[in-house]
Write a protein that holds these residues in place. Structure first.
Motif, PDB file in Angstrom:
ATOM      1  N   ILE A 280       0.506  10.239  16.383  1.00 53.22           N
ATOM      2  CA  ILE A 280       0.928   9.884  15.035  1.00 53.22           C
ATOM      3  C   ILE A 280      -0.270   9.376  14.248  1.00 53.22           C
ATOM      4  N   VAL A 281      -0.349   9.765  12.980  1.00 47.17           N
ATOM      5  CA  VAL A 281      -1.295   9.176  12.038  1.00 47.17           C
ATOM      6  C   VAL A 281      -0.523   8.593  10.860  1.00 47.17           C
ATOM      7  N   PHE A 282      -0.730   7.306  10.606  1.00 48.68           N
ATOM      8  CA  PHE A 282      -0.292   6.680   9.364  1.00 48.68           C
ATOM      9  C   PHE A 282      -1.467   6.733   8.389  1.00 48.68           C
ATOM     10  N   ALA A 283      -1.208   7.055   7.135  1.00 41.78           N
ATOM     11  CA  ALA A 283      -2.243   7.023   6.101  1.00 41.78           C
ATOM     12  C   ALA A 283      -1.778   6.112   4.980  1.00 41.78           C
TER      13      ALA A 283
ATOM     14  N   ALA B 212       0.846  -1.195   0.000  1.00 38.76           N
ATOM     15  CA  ALA B 212       0.000   0.000   0.000  1.00 38.76           C
ATOM     16  C   ALA B 212       0.881   1.245   0.000  1.00 38.76           C
ATOM     17  N   VAL B 213       0.479   2.242  -0.760  1.00 37.05           N
ATOM     18  CA  VAL B 213       1.147   3.544  -0.721  1.00 37.05           C
ATOM     19  C   VAL B 213       0.863   4.164   0.640  1.00 37.05           C
ATOM     20  N   ALA B 214       1.878   4.697   1.310  1.00 41.15           N
ATOM     21  CA  ALA B 214       1.668   5.182   2.668  1.00 41.15           C
ATOM     22  C   ALA B 214       2.584   6.339   3.013  1.00 41.15           C
ATOM     23  N   SER B 215       2.121   7.142   3.961  1.00 43.79           N
ATOM     24  CA  SER B 215       2.922   8.202   4.548  1.00 43.79           C
ATOM     25  C   SER B 215       2.418   8.401   5.973  1.00 43.79           C
ATOM     26  N   MET B 216       2.874   9.454   6.641  1.00 47.16           N
ATOM     27  CA  MET B 216       2.483   9.651   8.029  1.00 47.16           C
ATOM     28  C   MET B 216       2.595  11.120   8.404  1.00 47.16           C
ATOM     29  N   ASP B 217       1.997  11.468   9.540  1.00 46.79           N
ATOM     30  CA  ASP B 217       2.099  12.815  10.095  1.00 46.79           C
ATOM     31  C   ASP B 217       2.224  12.693  11.609  1.00 46.79           C
ATOM     32  N   VAL B 218       3.177  13.419  12.179  1.00 47.37           N
ATOM     33  CA  VAL B 218       3.433  13.395  13.618  1.00 47.37           C
ATOM     34  C   VAL B 218       3.105  14.760  14.199  1.00 47.37           C
ATOM     35  N   ARG B 219       2.256  14.801  15.226  1.00 52.46           N
ATOM     36  CA  ARG B 219       1.899  16.063  15.875  1.00 52.46           C
ATOM     37  C   ARG B 219       2.278  16.093  17.349  1.00 52.46           C
ATOM     38  N   GLY B 220       2.461  14.954  17.977  1.00 52.63           N
ATOM     39  CA  GLY B 220       2.826  14.935  19.386  1.00 52.63           C
ATOM     40  C   GLY B 220       4.301  15.222  19.585  1.00 52.63           C
ATOM     41  N   GLY B 221       4.656  15.671  20.783  1.00 50.97           N
ATOM     42  CA  GLY B 221       6.022  16.071  21.065  1.00 50.97           C
ATOM     43  C   GLY B 221       6.956  14.951  21.463  1.00 50.97           C
ATOM     44  N   GLY B 222       6.429  13.727  21.691  1.00 52.98           N
ATOM     45  CA  GLY B 222       7.289  12.629  22.131  1.00 52.98           C
ATOM     46  C   GLY B 222       7.005  11.344  21.387  1.00 52.98           C
ATOM     47  N   PRO B 223       7.185  11.316  20.046  1.00 56.93           N
ATOM     48  CA  PRO B 223       6.848  10.116  19.287  1.00 56.93           C
ATOM     49  C   PRO B 223       7.911   9.026  19.386  1.00 56.93           C
ATOM     50  N   GLY B 224       7.479   7.799  19.149  1.00 56.31           N
ATOM     51  CA  GLY B 224       8.401   6.677  19.033  1.00 56.31           C
ATOM     52  C   GLY B 224       8.036   5.892  17.795  1.00 56.31           C
TER      53      GLY B 224
END
Length: 331
Positions: free
Chosen positions: A275-278, A34-46
């Motif tokens: 985090i959101v993966f799309a 699947a074609v995918a990307s992501m967006d991070v908005r929180g300050g402490g991602p892993g």
């Protein structure tokens, strides 16, 4: 449609967890890359393999996504999902080599009462393998998989999911692991912030209060004044059967973050790792401007609903001092 992420054809979901550990893994698998990307908005991602989801980078397709508890230890879950996919002959082919592409993200659940004294190696790789092996079209919600140990400011968190269809017949669905610093409900009442987007009473049908009091709008965060960073994260995966480029998938992820703001109060804090993966399975064309805008709007709605369902369906952990479940208090 079953109001699940797997309402998108070619998508399967599996959970594996350990009750004594009070943690687990959720695997999302794609029958075709699947074609995918992501967006991070929180300050402490892993995260795992997040760089390759940047639209400027080479690999376009992913084979799965691994979501886990365990904070940074949980990043090993992706290796387990990868191992299972490799056994199925899945992956990015480089001459005779085959490499399953499995991005992932984790949430913090190390202080929820479970036994985290696992010895030299954390169990998340094996849990990731088991979650991938268990993946199917139907899956449980609430305190399962990566959401087993999840919590919010006032109620037990968990795994939620929701789906929808645009007027043109394009499907959009989301899965969320709700482990937020904030609250998914309004004040001390039964109302969900996401109530305006609820469909068919999927999280209790309580609507919103008649009016908002200052107490309802006051800061409520997990840990109160003692709250610390990296203990909180809401993870979401939104999938559509639209045909999207990698850049369009990233735009979808950006727009879908709106659903976090509709469902969690406060959100995107320095104390979160949101985090959101799309991902797009590439079945149906969409207009690149108005069509993608509508797709992002609907994605935000289904993420909000999935977050509310994650709390609505959760069950309290059986440990002293554990947070109550929404159902314990409001039925």
């Amino acid at each position: 449609m079953h109001n699940l992420l797997t309402d998108i054809a070619g998508v399967r979901v599996g959970h594996a967890d350990d009750a004594a550990l009070a943690s687990g893994v959720t695997a999302i698998l794609f029958d075709r890359p699947a074609v995918a990307s992501m967006d991070v908005r929180g300050g402490g991602p892993g995260t795992r393999e997040s760089a390759l989801l940047d639209p400027v980078n080479t690999v376009d397709g992913i084979d799965g996504i691994a979501l886990a508890g365990g904070s940074a230890f949980g990043l090993e879950a992706g290796g387990g999902v990868q191992a299972w996919l490799a056994e199925q002959g899945r992956g990015f082919k480089i001459r005779d080599a085959l490499i399953p592409i499995v991005p992932g993200a984790i949430c913090f659940d190390l202080l929820n009462g479970g036994d985290k004294q696992w010895g030299r190696f954390a169990p998340y790789r094996e849990l990731g393998y088991a979650a991938a092996a268990a993946a199917g079209e139907r899956f449980a919600l609430g305190s399962v998989g990566a959401g087993l140990g999840a919590t919010t400011a006032n109620f037990k968190g968990g795994v939620g999911s929701a789906s929808a269809m645009t007027p043109d017949g394009v499907r959009v669905a989301a899965l969320a692991v709700v482990n937020a610093i904030g609250s998914v409900t309004v004040g001390d009442g039964p109302w969900f912030w996401a109530a305006p987007f609820e469909v068919d009473g999927e999280f209790g049908g309580r609507g919103l209060p008649d009016h908002f009091t200052p107490d309802m709008l006051a800061l409520r965060i997990k840990g109160g004044p003692a709250a610390t960073a990296i203990e909180n994260t809401t993870l979401a995966v939104v999938v559509t059967d639209a045909i999207l480029s990698k850049a369009q998938a990233q735009r979808l992820a950006i727009m879908a973050q709106t659903g976090f703001a509709r469902a969690i109060y406060p959100v995107h804090a320095p104390l979160d790792g949101d985090i959101v993966f799309a991902a797009a399975t590439g079945e149906k064309p969409v207009d690149p401007l108005v069509g993608l805008t509508e797709l992002g709007m609907v994605a935000g709605n289904v993420i909000a609903r999935a977050i509310a369902r994650g709390v609505h369906e959760a069950a309290a952990l059986p440990f002293p001092g554990a947070l109550p479940a929404w159902r314990d208090r409001f039925g």
